[in-house]
Design a protein around this motif. Sequence first.
Motif, PDB file in Angstrom:
ATOM      1  N   ASN A 116       0.833  -1.205   0.000  1.00 24.46           N
ATOM      2  CA  ASN A 116       0.000   0.000   0.000  1.00 24.46           C
ATOM      3  C   ASN A 116       0.866   1.252   0.000  1.00 24.46           C
ATOM      4  N   ILE A 117       0.533   2.196  -0.873  1.00 23.71           N
ATOM      5  CA  ILE A 117       1.189   3.494  -0.900  1.00 23.71           C
ATOM      6  C   ILE A 117       0.362   4.470  -0.086  1.00 23.71           C
ATOM      7  N   LYS A 118       0.943   5.017   0.976  1.00 20.44           N
ATOM      8  CA  LYS A 118       0.214   5.922   1.850  1.00 20.44           C
ATOM      9  C   LYS A 118       0.317   7.369   1.388  1.00 20.44           C
ATOM     10  N   LYS A 119       1.486   7.725   0.841  1.00 21.39           N
ATOM     11  CA  LYS A 119       1.707   9.118   0.434  1.00 21.39           C
ATOM     12  C   LYS A 119       2.898   9.176  -0.499  1.00 21.39           C
ATOM     13  N   TRP A 120       2.944  10.173  -1.379  1.00 20.34           N
ATOM     14  CA  TRP A 120       4.146  10.422  -2.160  1.00 20.34           C
ATOM     15  C   TRP A 120       4.276  11.917  -2.377  1.00 20.34           C
ATOM     16  N   TRP A 121       5.537  12.342  -2.567  1.00 22.45           N
ATOM     17  CA  TRP A 121       5.826  13.760  -2.762  1.00 22.45           C
ATOM     18  C   TRP A 121       6.790  13.918  -3.936  1.00 22.45           C
ATOM     19  N   PRO A 122       6.638  14.972  -4.750  1.00 23.96           N
ATOM     20  CA  PRO A 122       7.652  15.276  -5.764  1.00 23.96           C
ATOM     21  C   PRO A 122       8.986  15.556  -5.079  1.00 23.96           C
ATOM     22  N   ALA A 123      10.067  15.018  -5.627  1.00 23.13           N
ATOM     23  CA  ALA A 123      11.383  15.170  -5.000  1.00 23.13           C
ATOM     24  C   ALA A 123      12.462  15.033  -6.063  1.00 23.13           C
ATOM     25  N   VAL A 124      13.602  15.666  -5.809  1.00 21.88           N
ATOM     26  CA  VAL A 124      14.749  15.538  -6.704  1.00 21.88           C
ATOM     27  C   VAL A 124      15.996  15.321  -5.864  1.00 21.88           C
ATOM     28  N   SER A 125      17.073  14.902  -6.515  1.00 20.93           N
ATOM     29  CA  SER A 125      18.375  14.764  -5.861  1.00 20.93           C
ATOM     30  C   SER A 125      19.455  15.083  -6.891  1.00 20.93           C
TER      31      SER A 125
END
Length: 248
Positions: A116-125
């Motif tokens: 289950n995916i609870k949350k995701w956020w745009p991100a970079v590195s």
Amino acid sequence: MYLNAVLIKSGIEDYYLHYWSDVPPYAFVERPVFADNILTGCLGNFTRMHQLRSFLCRNDVMQYSMNRMSDHQVLDAIRHMIKSGRAVVVMKRKFLGNQFLKFNGKQLVWGDYTGNIKKWWPAVSGRPGYQGKGQQSLQGQGPLPEGTWMVKQSEYQRISAEDAIVGLTSIVGLKRGKWPGSVIAWGAHRVWLHPKDGTNTYGRKDFSIHGGWKAGSAGCIDLTSYIGEFVSMFLEYGKDMELVVEYR
């Protein structure tokens, strides 16, 4: 018995009423909860109303007049405490099983081991133009190396007013303080990362999950304006987490 916190609504998320001085740390980094409808839902629930009365009894003046107050008056007193900054309603999520993090170069994903995916956020590195899998060995430019990293509760830091001011005095080639570049570069929160055995770091170190005003980093995971929401969930979860880094 005086109560420091009261459960006022149960569900997928639980809502607690706290005295402001006792509010848990994660409540400071997420938007406030609009409490009026939640409080109104306590009417007709004997247990919840009894707990709210006990909550108010911490104030001796309230304790003297409590027997003469109707349930509606109790709720009005709670609303006044919230508006005056003496109390706050805090949402607490329910985390089922162990949770994990995954970063693919575009998103930081929060999930559990049932899939289950609870949350995701745009991100970079990595710096702009150096954010691909082929640049992960580049010191100060490439993205966070692939592998498994530990995100520890003990490694969370929040910037202080003093550190923010000192960090703003940094100039090109001269980094000052613990937060060089201040909130512009870091945001207000960061959590340091530690590689697990088997992760090739290419001799690189000092990586974290942080925020900032503009997407890009020297190898950290940059959540920009989403760092507060991530930190809120992380502190609320209250456990160390594994972070799996795998680029597409």
